[in-house]
Scaffold this motif. Structure first.
Motif, PDB file in Angstrom:
ATOM      1  N   SER A 108       0.826  -1.205   0.000  1.00  0.00           N
ATOM      2  CA  SER A 108       0.000   0.000   0.000  1.00  0.00           C
ATOM      3  C   SER A 108       0.861   1.255   0.000  1.00  0.00           C
ATOM      4  O   SER A 108       0.432   2.325  -0.453  1.00  0.00           O
ATOM      5  CB  SER A 108      -0.939   0.011   1.211  1.00  0.00           C
ATOM      6  OG  SER A 108      -0.178   0.020   2.416  1.00  0.00           O
ATOM      7  N   ALA A 109       2.109   1.106   0.492  1.00  0.00           N
ATOM      8  CA  ALA A 109       3.033   2.240   0.508  1.00  0.00           C
ATOM      9  C   ALA A 109       3.974   2.227  -0.686  1.00  0.00           C
ATOM     10  O   ALA A 109       4.349   3.283  -1.192  1.00  0.00           O
ATOM     11  CB  ALA A 109       3.853   2.226   1.802  1.00  0.00           C
ATOM     12  N   GLU A 110       4.333   1.020  -1.134  1.00  0.00           N
ATOM     13  CA  GLU A 110       5.249   0.890  -2.269  1.00  0.00           C
ATOM     14  C   GLU A 110       4.899  -0.366  -3.072  1.00  0.00           C
ATOM     15  O   GLU A 110       5.365  -1.466  -2.775  1.00  0.00           O
ATOM     16  CB  GLU A 110       6.699   0.818  -1.776  1.00  0.00           C
ATOM     17  CG  GLU A 110       7.745   0.614  -2.855  1.00  0.00           C
ATOM     18  CD  GLU A 110       7.612   1.600  -3.996  1.00  0.00           C
ATOM     19  OE1 GLU A 110       6.921   1.266  -5.006  1.00  0.00           O
ATOM     20  OE2 GLU A 110       8.160   2.707  -3.888  1.00  0.00           O
ATOM     21  N   PRO A 111       4.055  -0.222  -4.095  1.00  0.00           N
ATOM     22  CA  PRO A 111       3.609  -1.380  -4.891  1.00  0.00           C
ATOM     23  C   PRO A 111       4.753  -2.117  -5.578  1.00  0.00           C
ATOM     24  O   PRO A 111       4.619  -3.297  -5.917  1.00  0.00           O
ATOM     25  CB  PRO A 111       2.661  -0.746  -5.918  1.00  0.00           C
ATOM     26  CG  PRO A 111       2.217   0.535  -5.296  1.00  0.00           C
ATOM     27  CD  PRO A 111       3.396   1.023  -4.507  1.00  0.00           C
ATOM     28  N   ALA A 112       5.888  -1.427  -5.786  1.00  0.00           N
ATOM     29  CA  ALA A 112       6.991  -2.046  -6.517  1.00  0.00           C
ATOM     30  C   ALA A 112       7.812  -3.006  -5.659  1.00  0.00           C
ATOM     31  O   ALA A 112       8.670  -3.728  -6.187  1.00  0.00           O
ATOM     32  CB  ALA A 112       7.914  -0.955  -7.071  1.00  0.00           C
ATOM     33  N   PHE A 113       7.550  -3.038  -4.346  1.00  0.00           N
ATOM     34  CA  PHE A 113       8.340  -3.935  -3.501  1.00  0.00           C
ATOM     35  C   PHE A 113       8.104  -5.371  -3.957  1.00  0.00           C
ATOM     36  O   PHE A 113       6.964  -5.836  -4.039  1.00  0.00           O
ATOM     37  CB  PHE A 113       7.960  -3.779  -2.033  1.00  0.00           C
ATOM     38  CG  PHE A 113       8.951  -4.396  -1.087  1.00  0.00           C
ATOM     39  CD1 PHE A 113       9.956  -3.619  -0.521  1.00  0.00           C
ATOM     40  CD2 PHE A 113       8.904  -5.760  -0.778  1.00  0.00           C
ATOM     41  CE1 PHE A 113      10.891  -4.191   0.345  1.00  0.00           C
ATOM     42  CE2 PHE A 113       9.834  -6.329   0.074  1.00  0.00           C
ATOM     43  CZ  PHE A 113      10.839  -5.546   0.636  1.00  0.00           C
ATOM     44  N   PRO A 114       9.173  -6.132  -4.257  1.00  0.00           N
ATOM     45  CA  PRO A 114       9.009  -7.485  -4.824  1.00  0.00           C
ATOM     46  C   PRO A 114       8.401  -8.483  -3.834  1.00  0.00           C
ATOM     47  O   PRO A 114       8.891  -8.656  -2.722  1.00  0.00           O
ATOM     48  CB  PRO A 114      10.445  -7.880  -5.200  1.00  0.00           C
ATOM     49  CG  PRO A 114      11.326  -7.023  -4.354  1.00  0.00           C
ATOM     50  CD  PRO A 114      10.599  -5.746  -4.151  1.00  0.00           C
ATOM     51  N   ARG A 115       7.338  -9.168  -4.289  1.00  0.00           N
ATOM     52  CA  ARG A 115       6.659 -10.144  -3.441  1.00  0.00           C
ATOM     53  C   ARG A 115       7.553 -11.336  -3.112  1.00  0.00           C
ATOM     54  O   ARG A 115       7.412 -11.956  -2.068  1.00  0.00           O
ATOM     55  CB  ARG A 115       5.384 -10.635  -4.148  1.00  0.00           C
ATOM     56  CG  ARG A 115       4.291  -9.579  -4.279  1.00  0.00           C
ATOM     57  CD  ARG A 115       3.029 -10.203  -4.866  1.00  0.00           C
ATOM     58  NE  ARG A 115       2.539 -11.323  -4.048  1.00  0.00           N
ATOM     59  CZ  ARG A 115       1.772 -11.173  -2.967  1.00  0.00           C
ATOM     60  NH1 ARG A 115       1.407  -9.964  -2.572  1.00  0.00           N
ATOM     61  NH2 ARG A 115       1.371 -12.232  -2.289  1.00  0.00           N
ATOM     62  N   ARG A 116       8.496 -11.636  -3.993  1.00  0.00           N
ATOM     63  CA  ARG A 116       9.355 -12.802  -3.781  1.00  0.00           C
ATOM     64  C   ARG A 116      10.194 -12.671  -2.504  1.00  0.00           C
ATOM     65  O   ARG A 116      10.668 -13.671  -1.976  1.00  0.00           O
ATOM     66  CB  ARG A 116      10.273 -13.009  -4.986  1.00  0.00           C
ATOM     67  CG  ARG A 116      11.169 -11.823  -5.290  1.00  0.00           C
ATOM     68  CD  ARG A 116      11.999 -12.006  -6.563  1.00  0.00           C
ATOM     69  NE  ARG A 116      12.665 -10.785  -6.955  1.00  0.00           N
ATOM     70  CZ  ARG A 116      13.769 -10.321  -6.402  1.00  0.00           C
ATOM     71  NH1 ARG A 116      14.345 -11.001  -5.415  1.00  0.00           N
ATOM     72  NH2 ARG A 116      14.311  -9.191  -6.817  1.00  0.00           N
ATOM     73  N   LEU A 117      10.383 -11.428  -2.022  1.00  0.00           N
ATOM     74  CA  LEU A 117      11.189 -11.222  -0.822  1.00  0.00           C
ATOM     75  C   LEU A 117      10.390 -11.346   0.467  1.00  0.00           C
ATOM     76  O   LEU A 117      10.979 -11.424   1.550  1.00  0.00           O
ATOM     77  CB  LEU A 117      11.859  -9.842  -0.860  1.00  0.00           C
ATOM     78  CG  LEU A 117      12.923  -9.595  -1.936  1.00  0.00           C
ATOM     79  CD1 LEU A 117      13.485  -8.185  -1.807  1.00  0.00           C
ATOM     80  CD2 LEU A 117      14.040 -10.627  -1.844  1.00  0.00           C
ATOM     81  N   CYS A 118       9.055 -11.345   0.359  1.00  0.00           N
ATOM     82  CA  CYS A 118       8.273 -11.289   1.599  1.00  0.00           C
ATOM     83  C   CYS A 118       7.009 -12.146   1.616  1.00  0.00           C
ATOM     84  O   CYS A 118       6.435 -12.374   2.688  1.00  0.00           O
ATOM     85  CB  CYS A 118       7.908  -9.847   1.918  1.00  0.00           C
ATOM     86  SG  CYS A 118       6.971  -9.001   0.593  1.00  0.00           S
ATOM     87  N   ALA A 119       6.554 -12.651   0.486  1.00  0.00           N
ATOM     88  CA  ALA A 119       5.245 -13.317   0.427  1.00  0.00           C
ATOM     89  C   ALA A 119       5.143 -14.518   1.376  1.00  0.00           C
ATOM     90  O   ALA A 119       4.080 -14.778   1.958  1.00  0.00           O
ATOM     91  CB  ALA A 119       4.953 -13.760  -1.006  1.00  0.00           C
ATOM     92  N   ASP A 120       6.213 -15.272   1.557  1.00  0.00           N
ATOM     93  CA  ASP A 120       6.144 -16.495   2.358  1.00  0.00           C
ATOM     94  C   ASP A 120       6.671 -16.326   3.790  1.00  0.00           C
ATOM     95  O   ASP A 120       6.885 -17.323   4.491  1.00  0.00           O
ATOM     96  CB  ASP A 120       6.954 -17.607   1.655  1.00  0.00           C
ATOM     97  CG  ASP A 120       6.406 -17.934   0.279  1.00  0.00           C
ATOM     98  OD1 ASP A 120       5.166 -17.834   0.096  1.00  0.00           O
ATOM     99  OD2 ASP A 120       7.212 -18.285  -0.614  1.00  0.00           O
ATOM    100  N   LEU A 121       6.873 -15.096   4.222  1.00  0.00           N
ATOM    101  CA  LEU A 121       7.446 -14.880   5.547  1.00  0.00           C
ATOM    102  C   LEU A 121       6.367 -15.074   6.641  1.00  0.00           C
ATOM    103  O   LEU A 121       5.239 -14.629   6.501  1.00  0.00           O
ATOM    104  CB  LEU A 121       8.016 -13.468   5.657  1.00  0.00           C
ATOM    105  CG  LEU A 121       9.213 -13.161   4.758  1.00  0.00           C
ATOM    106  CD1 LEU A 121       9.626 -11.705   4.919  1.00  0.00           C
ATOM    107  CD2 LEU A 121      10.388 -14.087   5.080  1.00  0.00           C
ATOM    108  N   PRO A 122       6.731 -15.755   7.744  1.00  0.00           N
ATOM    109  CA  PRO A 122       5.781 -15.944   8.839  1.00  0.00           C
ATOM    110  C   PRO A 122       5.599 -14.644   9.631  1.00  0.00           C
ATOM    111  O   PRO A 122       6.335 -13.682   9.456  1.00  0.00           O
ATOM    112  CB  PRO A 122       6.443 -17.024   9.697  1.00  0.00           C
ATOM    113  CG  PRO A 122       7.911 -16.793   9.470  1.00  0.00           C
ATOM    114  CD  PRO A 122       8.038 -16.379   8.027  1.00  0.00           C
ATOM    115  N   LYS A 123       4.654 -14.656  10.538  1.00  0.00           N
ATOM    116  CA  LYS A 123       4.445 -13.493  11.400  1.00  0.00           C
ATOM    117  C   LYS A 123       5.689 -13.304  12.266  1.00  0.00           C
ATOM    118  O   LYS A 123       6.195 -14.274  12.842  1.00  0.00           O
ATOM    119  CB  LYS A 123       3.220 -13.715  12.268  1.00  0.00           C
ATOM    120  CG  LYS A 123       2.867 -12.507  13.134  1.00  0.00           C
ATOM    121  CD  LYS A 123       1.570 -12.757  13.898  1.00  0.00           C
ATOM    122  CE  LYS A 123       1.236 -11.555  14.773  1.00  0.00           C
ATOM    123  NZ  LYS A 123      -0.049 -11.753  15.507  1.00  0.00           N
ATOM    124  N   PRO A 124       6.193 -12.078  12.391  1.00  0.00           N
ATOM    125  CA  PRO A 124       7.420 -11.854  13.184  1.00  0.00           C
ATOM    126  C   PRO A 124       7.174 -12.075  14.679  1.00  0.00           C
ATOM    127  O   PRO A 124       6.077 -11.981  15.158  1.00  0.00           O
ATOM    128  CB  PRO A 124       7.781 -10.402  12.869  1.00  0.00           C
ATOM    129  CG  PRO A 124       6.497  -9.760  12.476  1.00  0.00           C
ATOM    130  CD  PRO A 124       5.692 -10.828  11.784  1.00  0.00           C
TER     131      PRO A 124
END
Length: 255
Positions: free
Chosen positions: A239-255
């Motif tokens: 929502s803040a930066e649409p260009a941020f690549p999903r491959r870097l964060c899509a599968d990350l668990p809740k911190p």
């Protein structure tokens, strides 16, 4: 005789009142006038270059300007050679620096630093700021990385540490990268890894709040934070930066 005695008494009084250095001269201002007293101030060094003399360097300094009395006599003081370093202070005199608005700008000036022997490749510390030789001139050492070159790899732990130090977290916090490609970075950072101190206090809740941060490479300024989240995956970063690549964060668990 009476007149002679009176004259001698007057002469004695005049002599006793005259002291060296107190005779007023035309244009003298009252003692304590800040606008008439010359005081020594630091002169910031903006560039350092070699000279024809191997024992000397030419320093470009920022001098107070815009009025007569802003600056005079830029010079090097406190010159010390120690442990293959050269330490020196660069100063100027001013009688108007304490007057608000009197010297609003700076003008470049030059000061020559000369040592007893050749300077060669020694580190030069000017006004407590180190400068290192780089070809035919000197460069100011970076306050974060010192006099060594900054890491070319933006994902280097040194750059990560700089990013964490710029966040509103504990000085003990350390960033843990979860994804980094040199342009985009996602990492988790605990708000305070030791909330109860090195030795937990009785009754203290030692639970640690951890957030995920999304950052963008901002050139010489390092990493710039885009968003923070306590959610799994990419959280709210798109929502803040649409260009941020999903491959870097899509599968990350809740911190």
């Amino acid at each position: 005789m009476r007149r002679l005695a009176i004259a001698l008494l007057c002469l004695a009084a005049l002599v006793s009142c005259a002291r060296p250095g107190t005779v007023p001269t035309p244009g003298d201002a009252p003692p304590g006038d800040a606008a008439t007293e010359w005081t020594t101030y630091q002169a910031d060094v903006t560039a350092v270059r070699l000279s024809d003399d191997p024992r000397s360097l030419v320093l470009t300094v920022a001098l107070l300007a815009d009025a007569d009395g802003c600056s005079r006599n830029p010079r090097v003081t406190y010159l010390v050679e120690e442990n293959n370093h050269i330490y020196a202070n660069v100063v100027q005199d001013s009688r108007l620096s304490g007057v608000v608005g009197a010297c609003p700008t700076h003008t470049p000036g030059e000061v020559t630093l000369t040592t007893p022997g050749p300077i060669a490749g020694r580190l030069v510390v000017l006004n407590q700021e180190p400068w290192k030789r780089d070809g035919g001139q000197y460069r100011r050492c970076d306050p974060t990385f010192g006099c060594d070159p900054m890491p070319a790899d933006h994902c280097d732990p040194a750059w990560i540490s700089v990013a964490v130090r710029g966040m509103d977290v504990s000085r003990h916090s350390v960033g843990t990268p979860e994804g980094c490609d040199g342009r985009w970075l996602v990492m988790t950072v605990p708000f305070d890894p030791v909330p109860c101190g090195a030795e937990p206090r009785p009754g203290c809740d030692a639970s640690v709040t951890v957030r995920r941060y999304f950052l963008r490479w901002a050139g010489e300024h390092g990493w710039s934070t885009i968003a923070g989240s306590t959610e799994a995956g990419c959280g709210r970063v798109h929502s803040a930066e649409p260009a941020f690549p999903r491959r870097l964060c899509a599968d990350l668990p809740k911190p």
